[in-house]
Structures are given as structure tokens and as C-alpha cells.
Design a protein around this motif. Structure first.
Motif, PDB file in Angstrom:
ATOM      1  N   UNK A  73       0.871  -1.170   0.000  1.00 40.71           N
ATOM      2  CA  UNK A  73       0.000   0.000   0.000  1.00 40.71           C
ATOM      3  C   UNK A  73       0.904   1.214   0.000  1.00 40.71           C
ATOM      4  N   UNK A  74       0.972   1.871  -1.138  1.00 43.96           N
ATOM      5  CA  UNK A  74       1.954   2.940  -1.277  1.00 43.96           C
ATOM      6  C   UNK A  74       1.296   4.293  -1.405  1.00 43.96           C
ATOM      7  N   UNK A  75       1.757   5.233  -0.602  1.00 45.29           N
ATOM      8  CA  UNK A  75       1.549   6.647  -0.921  1.00 45.29           C
ATOM      9  C   UNK A  75       2.907   7.306  -0.709  1.00 45.29           C
ATOM     10  N   UNK A  76       3.107   8.045   0.374  1.00 42.72           N
ATOM     11  CA  UNK A  76       4.459   8.573   0.613  1.00 42.72           C
ATOM     12  C   UNK A  76       5.387   7.514   1.174  1.00 42.72           C
ATOM     13  N   UNK A  77       4.783   6.466   1.765  1.00 46.27           N
ATOM     14  CA  UNK A  77       5.594   5.406   2.349  1.00 46.27           C
ATOM     15  C   UNK A  77       5.263   4.083   1.676  1.00 46.27           C
ATOM     16  N   UNK A  78       6.093   3.092   1.928  1.00 42.93           N
ATOM     17  CA  UNK A  78       5.850   1.786   1.326  1.00 42.93           C
ATOM     18  C   UNK A  78       6.354   0.717   2.289  1.00 42.93           C
ATOM     19  N   UNK A  79       5.989  -0.523   2.016  1.00 39.43           N
ATOM     20  CA  UNK A  79       6.390  -1.610   2.904  1.00 39.43           C
ATOM     21  C   UNK A  79       7.449  -2.501   2.274  1.00 39.43           C
ATOM     22  N   UNK A  80       7.959  -2.087   1.144  1.00 36.98           N
ATOM     23  CA  UNK A  80       8.890  -2.987   0.456  1.00 36.98           C
ATOM     24  C   UNK A  80      10.317  -2.785   0.962  1.00 36.98           C
ATOM     25  N   UNK A  81      11.208  -3.660   0.507  1.00 39.20           N
ATOM     26  CA  UNK A  81      12.578  -3.635   0.981  1.00 39.20           C
ATOM     27  C   UNK A  81      13.314  -2.375   0.527  1.00 39.20           C
ATOM     28  N   UNK A  82      13.065  -1.976  -0.720  1.00 40.33           N
ATOM     29  CA  UNK A  82      13.743  -0.773  -1.222  1.00 40.33           C
ATOM     30  C   UNK A  82      13.435   0.419  -0.327  1.00 40.33           C
ATOM     31  N   UNK A  83      12.162   0.563   0.055  1.00 41.08           N
ATOM     32  CA  UNK A  83      11.792   1.691   0.909  1.00 41.08           C
ATOM     33  C   UNK A  83      12.492   1.606   2.260  1.00 41.08           C
ATOM     34  N   UNK A  84      12.560   0.388   2.835  1.00 40.94           N
ATOM     35  CA  UNK A  84      13.269   0.181   4.105  1.00 40.94           C
ATOM     36  C   UNK A  84      14.708   0.670   4.017  1.00 40.94           C
ATOM     37  N   UNK A  85      15.284   0.492   2.831  1.00 37.23           N
ATOM     38  CA  UNK A  85      16.683   0.882   2.650  1.00 37.23           C
ATOM     39  C   UNK A  85      16.815   2.331   2.208  1.00 37.23           C
ATOM     40  N   UNK A  86      15.689   3.024   2.204  1.00 42.05           N
ATOM     41  CA  UNK A  86      15.727   4.445   1.858  1.00 42.05           C
ATOM     42  C   UNK A  86      15.841   4.710   0.361  1.00 42.05           C
ATOM     43  N   UNK A  87      15.521   3.699  -0.454  1.00 41.88           N
ATOM     44  CA  UNK A  87      15.633   3.872  -1.904  1.00 41.88           C
ATOM     45  C   UNK A  87      14.273   4.155  -2.520  1.00 41.88           C
ATOM     46  N   UNK A  88      14.291   4.849  -3.648  1.00 43.66           N
ATOM     47  CA  UNK A  88      13.041   5.019  -4.391  1.00 43.66           C
ATOM     48  C   UNK A  88      12.525   3.650  -4.825  1.00 43.66           C
ATOM     49  N   UNK A  89      11.212   3.453  -4.790  1.00 43.21           N
ATOM     50  CA  UNK A  89      10.660   2.197  -5.294  1.00 43.21           C
ATOM     51  C   UNK A  89       9.557   2.527  -6.280  1.00 43.21           C
ATOM     52  N   UNK A  90       9.294   1.593  -7.171  1.00 36.13           N
ATOM     53  CA  UNK A  90       8.304   1.881  -8.202  1.00 36.13           C
ATOM     54  C   UNK A  90       6.900   1.954  -7.605  1.00 36.13           C
TER      55      UNK A  90
END
Ligand code: ZN
Length: 141
Positions: A73-90
Motif C-alpha cells: 500500500x503505497x503513498x508517501x511510504x511503502x512496505x517494500x525492501x527498497x523503501x526500508x533501505x531508503x531507496x526510491x521504489x516503483x
């Protein structure tokens, strides 16, 4: 399920998003990551929109990833690994594209007359306004 009915508008939203990254992100690596995320998001929306749902109240995009079998569930935040690592995610890029697309679809830009366009963009106006003084070699005032 998410369906892009106005391809032309969606294309414009993508172009705007890429231009915004170009203008606002100064770090080259981050810039490239966002550009990749936006490109992937655009492709995913077109190919796998059937696995996405826009939630108007939360202003977030639900994305069912068939690869990981997770629902993001993405808006400004996400639950994926890339987001955890502070990276942009699709996922986040997709959520933004869909939000802007829906906003644009609900508020179509008014068709402007040329005069109105000049008020909006004053740089289009001639900088010097003066009376015509000559016609050919003939001085008329
Ligand atoms: Zn993500």
C-alpha cells in the motif's frame, strides 16, 4: 483494478513527473533511481493495472506483487525492501503517477484563448510596445 482510459493524459503525467525529478533532485544517483522507478511504474501500471487498486480515502495505491505475493500500500511510504533501505521504489512512483493522473482527469485544464495564455505566461508578450512610426520608408507620425 486500475484502468488508464486516457493514455494521452497519462503520458503527460509521466513526462511531468520525469521533468520534476530532473528539476528537483540534485544527486545524480538518486535522480537515476527515481527515473528508473517512474519508468518501471509506468510499465507496471500499463501491464499489471489489473492487480492495482486506487484507494481514494487513503490516497494510496494497493499493489499486489505477483512476484513476492505481497500487497503493498503505497503513498508517501511503502512496505517494500527498497523503501526500508531508503531507496526510491516503483510502488511509490506508481502511487504518485496514479494520484496525479486521477487529479488531472477530475480537473481538466481549461482551454485557454491566446489572450488568456499571454496573461498566464507574460513572457510571451512583446517586451516593447510602440506605435508604428514608419511604413516602409514613410514616417507616419
Ligand atoms: Zn515499495
Amino acid at each position: 483494478m486500475l484502468e488508464i482510459t486516457n493514455q494521452e493524459l497519462f503520458g503527460k503525467v509521466i513526462a511531468d513527473a520525469l521533468a520534476k525529478v530532473e528539476q528537483t533532485v540534485t544527486d545524480n544517483q538518486t535522480k537515476q533511481r527515481w527515473i528508473n522507478a517512474i519508468s518501471k511504474a509506468a510499465a507496471e501500471i500499463e501491464e499489471n493495472g489489473v492487480f492495482m487498486t486506487w484507494q481514494d480515502e487513503e490516497q494510496s495505491l494497493l499493489i499486489w506483487s505477483q512476484k513476492s505475493n505481497h500487497i503493498y500500500s503505497a503513498n508517501g511510504v511503502c512496505q517494500c525492501r527498497a523503501f526500508d533501505q531508503g531507496s526510491p521504489c516503483f510502488h511509490r512512483a506508481a502511487a504518485r503517477l496514479v494520484r496525479l493522473y486521477i487529479e488531472a482527469e477530475n480537473n481538466p485544464a481549461p482551454v485557454r484563448t491566446q489572450a488568456e495564455e499571454m496573461n498566464v505566461a507574460p513572457y510571451l508578450k512583446p517586451t516593447i510596445e510602440r506605435e508604428v512610426e514608419r511604413v516602409g520608408n514613410v514616417r507616419i507620425n
